[in-house]
Design an enzyme around this catalytic site. Structure first.
Site, PDB file in Angstrom:
ATOM      1  N   GLU A  78       0.829  -1.205   0.000  1.00 42.30           N
ATOM      2  CA  GLU A  78       0.000   0.000   0.000  1.00 42.30           C
ATOM      3  C   GLU A  78       0.867   1.260   0.000  1.00 42.30           C
ATOM      4  O   GLU A  78       1.751   1.433   0.829  1.00 42.30           O
ATOM      5  CB  GLU A  78      -0.928   0.008   1.219  1.00 42.30           C
ATOM      6  CG  GLU A  78      -1.874  -1.192   1.285  1.00 42.30           C
ATOM      7  CD  GLU A  78      -2.902  -1.225   0.155  1.00 42.30           C
ATOM      8  OE1 GLU A  78      -3.034  -0.213  -0.564  1.00 42.30           O
ATOM      9  OE2 GLU A  78      -3.574  -2.268   0.009  1.00 42.30           O
ATOM     10  N   CYS A 141      -7.630  -1.284   8.547  1.00 39.67           N
ATOM     11  CA  CYS A 141      -6.241  -1.348   8.056  1.00 39.67           C
ATOM     12  C   CYS A 141      -5.732   0.045   7.692  1.00 39.67           C
ATOM     13  O   CYS A 141      -4.629   0.441   8.075  1.00 39.67           O
ATOM     14  CB  CYS A 141      -6.134  -2.256   6.825  1.00 39.67           C
ATOM     15  SG  CYS A 141      -6.350  -3.993   7.221  1.00 39.67           S
ATOM     16  N   HIS A 159      -1.072  -5.881   2.212  1.00 41.73           N
ATOM     17  CA  HIS A 159      -2.381  -6.537   2.208  1.00 41.73           C
ATOM     18  C   HIS A 159      -2.249  -7.918   1.575  1.00 41.73           C
ATOM     19  O   HIS A 159      -1.657  -8.065   0.501  1.00 41.73           O
ATOM     20  CB  HIS A 159      -3.389  -5.695   1.406  1.00 41.73           C
ATOM     21  CG  HIS A 159      -4.391  -4.998   2.260  1.00 41.73           C
ATOM     22  ND1 HIS A 159      -4.746  -3.688   2.081  1.00 41.73           N
ATOM     23  CD2 HIS A 159      -5.149  -5.453   3.303  1.00 41.73           C
ATOM     24  CE1 HIS A 159      -5.672  -3.363   2.987  1.00 41.73           C
ATOM     25  NE2 HIS A 159      -5.925  -4.412   3.734  1.00 41.73           N
TER      26      HIS A 159
HETATM   27  N1  PCA Z   1      -8.239  -6.435   7.164  1.00 39.16           N
HETATM   28  C1  PCA Z   1      -9.145  -5.343   7.381  1.00 39.16           C
HETATM   29  C2  PCA Z   1      -9.021  -5.006   8.830  1.00 39.16           C
HETATM   30  C3  PCA Z   1      -8.288  -6.137   9.453  1.00 39.16           C
HETATM   31  C4  PCA Z   1      -7.757  -6.925   8.331  1.00 39.16           C
HETATM   32  O1  PCA Z   1      -6.991  -7.908   8.420  1.00 39.16           O
HETATM   33  C5  PCA Z   1      -8.901  -4.159   6.430  1.00 39.16           C
HETATM   34  O2  PCA Z   1      -8.453  -4.389   5.282  1.00 39.16           O
HETATM   35  O3  PCA Z   1      -9.161  -3.008   6.784  1.00 39.16           O
END
Ligand code: PCA
Length: 182
Positions: A78, A141, A159
């Site tokens: 990200e 996140c 991610h």
């Molecule tokens: N994914 C979520 C919150 C916790 C996680 O593992 C997100 O992408 O915001």
């Protein structure tokens, strides 16, 4: 030198979160860098507090944050965290923000200073396809990534698609750390 590595607890009624499996597969040190592992709650209010406490307690040189994403085939690095919380589903305490600004006196977006295009190329050429992403969403996140970039700067959010075997991102992270970051 120290790395703070974070994962998340399960959310949305699921009984697991791939980031916890990845965390458990990763070593406690790489080269002479120690790795401190912390699992964050999926909670808009508490997650940034737990992160802040971990950064204060551990004084890491680098913060690597892992989050699970419901879709997509590739690991995503990200680029930005956005100064907003918005969701149609509640966090683990049922809180549903509606286009809420995180901090009124801070920029709309923060950008990781880490060389994510170089990391994308290195991982894709040497381990598995990895792609740069321009949005971590507006859920928890993104909320903790914003906090990390505000507090620490040397932070990156990774991610991971939820159906990927955990050994794949674990290997990719080890290679990325060894060859490019530590
Ligand atoms: N994914 C979520 C919150 C916790 C996680 O593992 C997100 O992408 O915001």
């Amino acid at each position: 030198m120290r790395i703070l590595l974070t994962a998340f607890e399960p959310f949305g009624g699921a009984d697991s979160n791939i980031t916890q499996s990845v965390l458990s597969l990763l070593p406690d040190s790489i080269a002479d860098w120690a790795i401190e592992k912390v699992c964050l709650p999926v909670n808009f209010k508490r997650a940034p507090i737990v992160l802040r406490e971990a950064i204060a307690a551990y004084s890491p040189d680098l913060v690597i944050m892992l989050g699970q994403c419901p879709t997509g085939e590739n690991i995503r690095l990200e680029r930005f965290a956005i100064n907003m919380m918005d969701s149609t589903k509640g966090d683990n305490d049922g809180y549903i923000p509606n286009e809420e600004t995180i901090y009124d006196d801070q920029p709309l977006a923060l950008q990781t200073p880490l060389p994510i295009k170089e990391l994308e190329r290195f991982c894709t050429d040497n381990v598995q396809p990895v792609q740069v992403s321009n949005s971590a969403g507006l859920y928890v996140c993104n909320r903790v990534y914003y906090e990390a970039l505000l507090l620490h700067k040397q932070a990156i959010f990774v991610h991971i698609p939820k159906d990927m075997p955990a050994s794949m991102p674990a290997n990719t992270l080890v290679m990325m750390l060894k060859e490019k970051l530590v």
